[in-house]
Design an enzyme around this catalytic site. Structure first.
Site: not given
Lengths: 485, 104
Positions: A77, A152, A176
Site C-alpha cells: 500500500k 482505503s 480499510s
C-alpha cells in the site's frame, strides 16, 4: 486454472521446482495484461524486484535456507516505506517524497524473502472507503469495473483479486483492509492492535492504525501475518508478544467453539442479499460444528460516530506535519512561514482530508474538546469493556463485513456520511483493538462478493484465522472475477 | 468553520466553504447522537478512556535503540534530500515574520 497460492509458490521456489525470477516476471506480465483496466498499481519496481528474485534463486542454488514467503510477488500500500522508493499516501502533498528507511513490517516481509513488486493505490491518507479519494489514480473493482474496490486499501484488494499478485499488505484504521477485501472477494486480516509494527507506516490515527495482509485464501493470509508480526522497539505500541506460526493450528476446525452473533447487529441494517448471505454464513458455521450463541454489545451502534471523532482528531494532529517545510509539496511565493504552511496544505490536501482535518480540529478545540473528543474517548473505553464481556460468552464473534457489496464508483463521493456508514461493522473492532478478518461468504444478486467478519479476543488472531479457514473450507469460495480474468 | 480551518492551517474557497458547511453539519448532527450514550449512562461507569493503552508496559525510549534512534549522517542526508529547500544541513523556509506588504 486458479492462480498459484502464496504457500505453493514459496514451496515450489524453495524446492527449486520453479524460480523466483520467472515468478516475478509472470506477475509483471499479468499486471501489464490487466492493470490498465483495474488501476491498482501506482508504480512498479521491476529492476529491484528482479534483482531480489535473482538473489533468492542464487541462494537457493547455494542451498541456503529461504524464508516462508520465498519469491512471492507482493504489493505494498502506498503508505508503507521501502527505503529509496517514492511514497505518496495517495496524496499530492507527498509528491516526490522518497522513504529514507524501510517500514518494520516491510523489513520482515523482505526478510521472509517476499519480493515487493510495486506500490498500490489507496484513499488519500487512508481516508475513505472506496479508493476514490486517491489524488493519484482510479482503481476499479476487478469483479465489475464500474464498481468501487472499497477502501482505503482498495489497490491492495484489487491487485490480489485480479491475480496480479498473490499477496498485498494493507493498513486498517476503521475497516480499510476488511471492507475492500469483502468488496473484492479476497481475505483481509486486521490483526490485534500492536500485533504488527507500524514503524515506517504513515500515521493516520495512531491509536487505531494496524498493518495486515490481503490474500486469496486464509492459509496465505495466515502465512503472511506470521511473517510480518512480532515485536519492534521502534514502534512503542507494538506488543512484545513474539510472532507465532498461525498456519500450524489452522486446520483444527471450530468444532464446539462458541461463535457469537451480536444482538444489536440487526439484519435491517443490511441490504437484503447481504442479510441472506449472513444467515447462510451462520448455517455454515453451525455445520462446521460451532455452537452459535447471541451476545450483546449495546454500544456497537455508536461506533461510527465515535470512530469519526477519535480518528479525525488524531488525524488532525498527525497531519500537522505536512506543511511544506520538510518534505513533499511546498507552495511557491509565500512571504512568511505561516503563509507557506497554509498555502502548501491547501494546495496539497484533497477535499476529504480537509474535511476530516477540520472535523478533528473542531473536536479538539477549546470549548468542544470534552463534548466531542472526551465523550468519544469515554464511549470507546466502554465499548471495549462490552467486547471483553461478550468474549466471556463466546470465543469468536461474527458480523457481516459491510452492509452490502461493492457500490458504484461515484455513487457516494458527494455524500461523506453515507460513505462513513459503510464502516458500520468494521469500526467497532478497530475501537476495541481486537483482530478482525474478512472472509468471502458468497456473491450477491449482482454477482459481487460479500464478506463475513470474524472477530476474536486481543491476540487471538490465530483463533479467528482458524475459524476463517474452517468457513472457507466449507464454502469452497473461489475468487474468479471475470472482467479481469 | 473559517476559524477552525484557520486553526488547521487550511484555506478554503468560498465554494468549498458552502459544500463543507452542509456536509460537516450533517456529520456533526450524526455524531451528536453520542450525547445520549454519555453523561451518567451506567454503561460508561468504571470504563477506561481510549488512552488505556498508555498504561501498558511499553518499552521506554531508552530501550528502543533501533535504527530510528540512530539518526546518523546518512539518514539525515536522506531526510534532507526530501526537503523542498535546505542549506548547510538546515531546512530553508520563508522568514517567520511576513515581509512588509505581506498579508499576515
Amino acid at each position: 486454472m486458479q492462480p498459484a497460492t502464496v504457500e505453493k509458490l514459496a514451496a515450489a521456489i524453495r524446492s527449486g521446482e520453479r524460480n523466483a525470477v520467472d515468478t516475478v516476471e509472470a506477475a509483471f506480465a499479468r499486471i501489464a495484461e490487466v492493470d490498465g483496466s483495474v488501476g491498482a498499481f501506482l508504480e512498479l519496481w521491476r529492476d529491484e524486484a528482479t534483482e531480489r528474485a535473482a538473489d533468492i534463486d542464487r541462494r537457493r542454488d547455494e542451498e541456503q535456507p529461504l524464508g516462508p514467503l520465498a519469491g512471492v510477488p507482493t504489493a505494498l500500500k502506498d503508505n508503507m516505506s521501502l527505503a529509496g522508493h517514492e511514497l505518496n499516501c495517495g496524496s499530492r502533498i507527498l509528491a516526490g517524497y522518497r522513504a529514507p528507511y524501510t517500514a518494520g513490517a516491510v523489513e520482515r516481509l523482505v526478510a521472509a524473502d517476499a519480493v515487493p513488486v510495486g506500490r498500490v493505490n489507496m484513499d488519500e491518507f487512508a481516508m475513505g472507503s472506496s479508493c476514490e479519494n486517491s489524488a493519484l489514480a482510479t482503481t476499479r473493482n476487478p469483479w465489475n469495473l464500474a464498481m468501487a474496490p472499497g477502501g482505503s486499501s482498495g489497490g491492495s484488494a484489487a491487485a490480489v483479486a485480479a491475480a496480479e499478485v498473490p499477496l498485498a499488505l494493507g493498513s486498517d484504521t476503521g475497516g480499510s483492509i476488511r471492507q475492500p477485501a469483502a468488496f473484492c472477494g479476497v481475505v483481509g486480516v486486521k490483526p490485534t492492535y500492536g500485533r504488527v509494527s507500524r514503524y515506517g507506516l504513515v500515521a493516520f490515527a495512531s491509536s487505531l492504525d494496524q498493518i495486515g495482509p490481503l490474500a486469496r485464501n486464509v492459509r496465505d493470509a495466515a502465512l503472511a501475518l506470521g511473517a510480518i508480526a512480532g515485536p519492534d522497539p521502534r514502534d512503542s505500541t507494538c506488543s512484545e508478544e513474539p510472532a507465532c506460526d498461525f498456519l500450524k493450528p489452522i486446520e483444527n476446525g471450530i468444532e464446539g467453539l462458541r461463535v457469537g452473533t451480536i444482538r444489536e447487529v440487526t439484519t435491517s441494517a443490511l441490504e437484503s442479499d447481504a442479510a441472506r448471505a449472513f444467515e447462510r454464513a451462520l448455517e455454515t458455521l453451525a455445520r462446521c460444528g460451532a455452537e452459535l450463541v447471541e451476545v450483546s454489545v449495546p454500544l456497537i451502534e455508536t461506533a461510527v460516530a465515535t470512530y469519526y471523532v477519535l480518528a479525525n482528531s488524531e488525524a488532525s494532529a498527525n497531519l500537522a506535519r505536512f506543511d511544506g517545510s520538510r518534505y513533499g509539496h511546498r507552495a511557491g511565493g509565500a512571504r512568511s512561514l505561516a503563509e507557506m504552511y497554509t498555502a502548501s496544505r491547501s494546495e496539497g490536501f484533497g477535499p476529504e482530508v480537509k474535511r476530516r482535518i477540520i472535523l478533528g480540529t473542531f473536536a479538539l478545540s477549546s470549548g468542544y474538546y470534552d463534548a466531542y473528543y472526551g465523550r468519544a474517548a469515554r464511549i470507546a473505553g466502554a465499548l471495549r469493556q462490552q467486547f471483553t464481556e461478550a468474549f466471556e460468552q463466546a470465543e469468536l464473534l461474527v458480523t457481516p463485513t459491510s452492509p452490502g457489496g461493492a457500490f458504484r464508483l461515484g455513487e457516494r463521493v458527494d455524500d461523506p456520511l453515507a460513505m462513513y456508514l459503510s464502516d458500520v461493522f468494521t469500526t467497532p473492532t478497530s475501537l476495541a483493538g481486537i483482530p478482525g478478518i474478512s472472509v468471502p461468504c458468497g456473491l450477491d444478486s449482482r454477482g459481487l462478493p460479500l464478506g463475513l467478519q470474524i472477530l476474536a479476543r486481543p491476540f487471538a488472531d490465530g483463533a479467528a484465522l482458524r475459524a476463517a479457514r474452517a468457513f472457507e473450507r466449507e464454502t469452497g469460495f473461489e475468487c474468479r472475477p471475470e472482467p479481469a480474468a | 468553520m473559517r476559524r477552525i480551518a484557520e486553526l488547521a492551517r487550511l484555506r478554503i474557497s468560498a465554494r468549498e466553504e458552502t459544500t463543507f458547511a452542509s456536509q460537516l453539519s450533517e456529520i456533526v448532527d450524526y455524531i451528536d447522537q453520542l450525547r445520549e450514550f454519555d453523561a451518567g449512562d451506567a454503561a460508561l461507569d468504571g470504563s477506561e478512556a481510549a488512552s488505556e493503552t498508555a498504561d501498558n508496559d511499553f518499552p521506554r525510549p531508552a530501550d528502543a535503540a533501533g535504527p530510528a534512534g540512530k539518526v546518523g549522517p546518512t539518514l539525515l542526508d536522506q531526510f534532507l534530500d526530501n526537503a523542498p529547500a535546505s542549506l548547510d544541513r538546515f531546512l530553508l523556509v520563508p522568514q517567520v515574520k511576513a515581509t512588509p506588504g505581506g498579508d499576515e
